[in-house]
Enzyme design. Sequence first.
Site, PDB file in Angstrom:
ATOM      1  N   GLY A  53       0.778  -1.236   0.000  1.00  0.00           N
ATOM      2  CA  GLY A  53       0.000   0.000   0.000  1.00  0.00           C
ATOM      3  C   GLY A  53       0.810   1.286   0.000  1.00  0.00           C
ATOM      4  O   GLY A  53       0.388   2.292  -0.551  1.00  0.00           O
ATOM      5  N   GLU A 107       4.054   4.905   5.760  1.00  0.00           N
ATOM      6  CA  GLU A 107       2.876   4.022   5.751  1.00  0.00           C
ATOM      7  C   GLU A 107       1.718   4.696   5.033  1.00  0.00           C
ATOM      8  O   GLU A 107       1.540   5.904   5.122  1.00  0.00           O
ATOM      9  CB  GLU A 107       2.448   3.737   7.199  1.00  0.00           C
ATOM     10  CG  GLU A 107       2.646   2.312   7.669  1.00  0.00           C
ATOM     11  CD  GLU A 107       1.776   1.265   6.974  1.00  0.00           C
ATOM     12  OE1 GLU A 107       1.487   1.395   5.773  1.00  0.00           O
ATOM     13  OE2 GLU A 107       1.410   0.299   7.635  1.00  0.00           O
ATOM     14  N   ASP A 108       0.912   3.886   4.367  1.00  0.00           N
ATOM     15  CA  ASP A 108      -0.267   4.430   3.709  1.00  0.00           C
ATOM     16  C   ASP A 108      -1.333   4.847   4.730  1.00  0.00           C
ATOM     17  O   ASP A 108      -1.819   5.958   4.733  1.00  0.00           O
ATOM     18  CB  ASP A 108      -0.850   3.411   2.700  1.00  0.00           C
ATOM     19  CG  ASP A 108      -1.018   2.005   3.280  1.00  0.00           C
ATOM     20  OD1 ASP A 108      -0.703   1.791   4.474  1.00  0.00           O
ATOM     21  OD2 ASP A 108      -1.464   1.115   2.542  1.00  0.00           O
ATOM     22  N   ASP A 111      -4.415   1.965  11.058  1.00  0.00           N
ATOM     23  CA  ASP A 111      -5.775   1.593  11.462  1.00  0.00           C
ATOM     24  C   ASP A 111      -5.729   1.141  12.925  1.00  0.00           C
ATOM     25  O   ASP A 111      -5.790   1.972  13.832  1.00  0.00           O
ATOM     26  CB  ASP A 111      -6.250   0.494  10.507  1.00  0.00           C
ATOM     27  CG  ASP A 111      -7.685   0.088  10.703  1.00  0.00           C
ATOM     28  OD1 ASP A 111      -8.428   0.827  11.353  1.00  0.00           O
ATOM     29  OD2 ASP A 111      -8.091  -0.981  10.192  1.00  0.00           O
ATOM     30  N   LYS A 139      -6.273   6.750  10.688  1.00  0.00           N
ATOM     31  CA  LYS A 139      -7.679   6.378  10.892  1.00  0.00           C
ATOM     32  C   LYS A 139      -7.826   5.923  12.339  1.00  0.00           C
ATOM     33  O   LYS A 139      -7.429   4.824  12.692  1.00  0.00           O
ATOM     34  CB  LYS A 139      -8.036   5.251   9.911  1.00  0.00           C
ATOM     35  CG  LYS A 139      -9.482   4.948   9.802  1.00  0.00           C
ATOM     36  CD  LYS A 139      -9.811   4.119   8.573  1.00  0.00           C
ATOM     37  CE  LYS A 139      -9.600   2.641   8.798  1.00  0.00           C
ATOM     38  NZ  LYS A 139     -10.083   1.822   7.661  1.00  0.00           N
ATOM     39  N   PHE A 161     -13.854   2.265   5.187  1.00  0.00           N
ATOM     40  CA  PHE A 161     -12.836   1.523   4.458  1.00  0.00           C
ATOM     41  C   PHE A 161     -12.476   2.283   3.181  1.00  0.00           C
ATOM     42  O   PHE A 161     -13.335   2.615   2.375  1.00  0.00           O
ATOM     43  CB  PHE A 161     -13.305   0.101   4.120  1.00  0.00           C
ATOM     44  CG  PHE A 161     -12.153  -0.753   3.689  1.00  0.00           C
ATOM     45  CD1 PHE A 161     -11.328  -1.345   4.636  1.00  0.00           C
ATOM     46  CD2 PHE A 161     -11.861  -0.932   2.339  1.00  0.00           C
ATOM     47  CE1 PHE A 161     -10.230  -2.108   4.253  1.00  0.00           C
ATOM     48  CE2 PHE A 161     -10.762  -1.687   1.948  1.00  0.00           C
ATOM     49  CZ  PHE A 161      -9.947  -2.279   2.902  1.00  0.00           C
ATOM     50  N   ASP A 168      -5.921  -0.831  -1.072  1.00  0.00           N
ATOM     51  CA  ASP A 168      -6.669  -1.810  -1.857  1.00  0.00           C
ATOM     52  C   ASP A 168      -7.843  -2.409  -1.124  1.00  0.00           C
ATOM     53  O   ASP A 168      -7.922  -2.383   0.097  1.00  0.00           O
ATOM     54  CB  ASP A 168      -5.745  -2.961  -2.252  1.00  0.00           C
ATOM     55  CG  ASP A 168      -5.462  -3.897  -1.071  1.00  0.00           C
ATOM     56  OD1 ASP A 168      -4.970  -3.398  -0.039  1.00  0.00           O
ATOM     57  OD2 ASP A 168      -5.763  -5.096  -1.168  1.00  0.00           O
ATOM     58  N   ARG A 174      -5.843  -0.074  -6.138  1.00  0.00           N
ATOM     59  CA  ARG A 174      -4.619   0.629  -5.737  1.00  0.00           C
ATOM     60  C   ARG A 174      -4.259   1.725  -6.733  1.00  0.00           C
ATOM     61  O   ARG A 174      -3.629   2.713  -6.389  1.00  0.00           O
ATOM     62  CB  ARG A 174      -3.432  -0.343  -5.683  1.00  0.00           C
ATOM     63  CG  ARG A 174      -3.524  -1.375  -4.583  1.00  0.00           C
ATOM     64  CD  ARG A 174      -2.181  -2.085  -4.476  1.00  0.00           C
ATOM     65  NE  ARG A 174      -2.246  -3.337  -3.743  1.00  0.00           N
ATOM     66  CZ  ARG A 174      -2.216  -3.442  -2.419  1.00  0.00           C
ATOM     67  NH1 ARG A 174      -2.142  -2.362  -1.681  1.00  0.00           N
ATOM     68  NH2 ARG A 174      -2.263  -4.621  -1.853  1.00  0.00           N
TER      69      ARG A 174
HETATM   70  P1  IMP Z   1      -3.312  -1.824  11.156  1.00  0.00           P
HETATM   71  O1  IMP Z   1      -2.247  -2.842  11.480  1.00  0.00           O
HETATM   72  O2  IMP Z   1      -4.666  -2.260  11.612  1.00  0.00           O
HETATM   73  O3  IMP Z   1      -2.969  -0.426  11.589  1.00  0.00           O
HETATM   74  O4  IMP Z   1      -3.495  -1.825   9.599  1.00  0.00           O
HETATM   75  C1  IMP Z   1      -2.535  -1.493   8.778  1.00  0.00           C
HETATM   76  C2  IMP Z   1      -2.774  -1.991   7.365  1.00  0.00           C
HETATM   77  O5  IMP Z   1      -4.111  -2.443   7.085  1.00  0.00           O
HETATM   78  C3  IMP Z   1      -2.543  -0.820   6.461  1.00  0.00           C
HETATM   79  O6  IMP Z   1      -1.181  -0.665   6.196  1.00  0.00           O
HETATM   80  C4  IMP Z   1      -3.361  -1.206   5.256  1.00  0.00           C
HETATM   81  O7  IMP Z   1      -2.585  -2.031   4.425  1.00  0.00           O
HETATM   82  C5  IMP Z   1      -4.523  -1.977   5.824  1.00  0.00           C
HETATM   83  N1  IMP Z   1      -5.698  -1.084   5.970  1.00  0.00           N
HETATM   84  C6  IMP Z   1      -6.214  -0.542   7.089  1.00  0.00           C
HETATM   85  N2  IMP Z   1      -7.277   0.241   6.842  1.00  0.00           N
HETATM   86  C7  IMP Z   1      -7.442   0.197   5.497  1.00  0.00           C
HETATM   87  C8  IMP Z   1      -8.390   0.824   4.604  1.00  0.00           C
HETATM   88  O8  IMP Z   1      -9.296   1.589   4.969  1.00  0.00           O
HETATM   89  N3  IMP Z   1      -8.229   0.538   3.282  1.00  0.00           N
HETATM   90  C9  IMP Z   1      -7.249  -0.277   2.815  1.00  0.00           C
HETATM   91  N4  IMP Z   1      -6.338  -0.853   3.609  1.00  0.00           N
HETATM   92  C10 IMP Z   1      -6.448  -0.638   4.941  1.00  0.00           C
HETATM   93 MG    MG Z   2      -0.007  -0.707   4.707  1.00  0.00          MG
END
Ligand code: IMP
Ligand code: MG
Length: 192
Positions: A53, A107-108, A111, A139, A161, A168, A174
């Site tokens: 991402g 990082e993109d 979450d 987020k 989302f 993606d 993407r």
């Molecule tokens: P985390 O570990 O829950 O913080 O999630 C991190 C990863 O989940 C990100 O780097 C994204 O690849 C994916 N992710 C989380 N939220 C989204 C979203 O809204 N759209 C797409 N990918 C997401």
């Molecule tokens: Mg990511």
Amino acid sequence: MRLNQSLKQVLIQEEQLRRKIEELGAEISEDYREMLGEAPWERPPLAVGVLRGGVIFLADLVRAIDIPVGYDFITVSSYGNATSPGELRLLKDLVDPVEGRDVLIVEDIVDTGRTLQFIQKTLHARRARSLKTCALIDKRARREVEVELDYVGFRLEEDEFLVGYGLDYAGLYRNLPYVASLKPGCSTGIDA
Ligand code: IMP
Ligand code: MG
């Protein structure tokens, strides 16, 4: 068919992304210039992009940075599935050691924070000289672990989302040049 037919709403337009990345690049350049002086010519900071991402964001961000900077990529994957996230592991490692390097994680989206926490811990344990993080989107609605973010492009309060600009759904979207939300029930574009 068109890629945009399953989208609910464009949340971050191309022009907003462009302007924000210019700002982030200027701020990062300024901070590292202040912190490192002439050192980047000898030992450039290393931008670490998180595959897959973070690729598009990293590609634009490094071109908005005007001090010497290198880049490399890491892939982190979860053992579990969507309903039980499970352990994280390194699926693809960096090419070069980060010991003694000034590392900027790119990082993109953050979450739950778990992926970023794992990467921060991993690179910290390898004795990076400094470790900072730049996230395009913060987020917060589903945050489970507190992680430090030094640079943030956009803050999203809703649990929405997002797809596009590297993000993606099931490997798709993407390549949208903007960030959007998906229509409920629409995922692949085929069932739209
Ligand atoms: P985390 O570990 O829950 O913080 O999630 C991190 C990863 O989940 C990100 O780097 C994204 O690849 C994916 N992710 C989380 N939220 C989204 C979203 O809204 N759209 C797409 N990918 C997401
Ligand atoms: Mg990511």
